[in-house]
Design an enzyme around this catalytic site. Structure first.
Site, PDB file in Angstrom:
ATOM      1  N   GLY A  11     -13.654  32.495 -35.252  1.00  0.00           N
ATOM      2  CA  GLY A  11     -14.431  33.648 -35.188  1.00  0.00           C
ATOM      3  C   GLY A  11     -15.963  33.446 -35.629  1.00  0.00           C
ATOM      4  N   CYS A  12     -15.937  32.475 -36.460  1.00  0.00           N
ATOM      5  CA  CYS A  12     -17.083  32.313 -37.303  1.00  0.00           C
ATOM      6  C   CYS A  12     -18.109  31.576 -36.458  1.00  0.00           C
ATOM      7  CB  CYS A  12     -16.777  31.449 -38.623  1.00  0.00           C
ATOM      8  SG  CYS A  12     -18.690  30.938 -39.176  1.00  0.00           S
TER       9      CYS A  12
END
Length: 142
Positions: A11-12
């Site tokens: 998700g970064c």
């Protein structure tokens, strides 16, 4: 082109930009969750090579930003012990191509190692792209 094992924080946004650059250059990216990987000191240490211990750390990690962890004051053994306990401290991404390993995404270094599509792009490719950008989401519980 290379098969890149890419240890990321899922998700970064920064890791997503980095994976896109690698894919655009024709590399096959095998993403893995850095935070849930069963690390040992012997397995983690080679990713840092001859970099100073302070460069092993994710400077955006809450414990580093708050001053709870001072990367400049740690020796190798203490740094590895902290990272095994709290993987969010590890500078990311960790990448492996064949037997070579590296940490972080310094575009010029990655370009010299495996190549990037239009050479090394300019600008910061680690962490958030601009001030005021929301932080990466916290790790999933589970």
């Amino acid at each position: 082109m290379a098969d890149v094992i890419f240890f990321e924080k899922p998700g970064c946004a920064g890791n997503n930009r980095q994976k896109a650059l690698l894919a655009e250059a024709g590399h096959t990216v095998h993403a893995r969750d850095l935070l849930s990987e069963p690390w040992t000191a012997d397995r983690l240490r080679p990713f840092f090579g001859d970099r100073p211990v302070a460069e092993w750390f994710n400077r955006a990690a809450p414990a580093v930003k708050s001053g709870e962890v001072d990367p400049d004051a740690l020796d190798e053994a203490a740094a590895l012990a902290l990272m095994l306990k709290t993987p969010l401290l590890i500078r990311r991404p960790l990448m492996q191509v064949g037997d070579r390993r590296d940490c972080g995404f310094e575009a010029e270094r990655v370009d010299a190692w495996i190549g990037l599509a239009a050479g090394a792009p300019e600008g910061k490719l680690e962490g958030c792209a601009r001030a005021g950008m929301p932080p990466c989401p916290p790790p999933a519980k589970g």
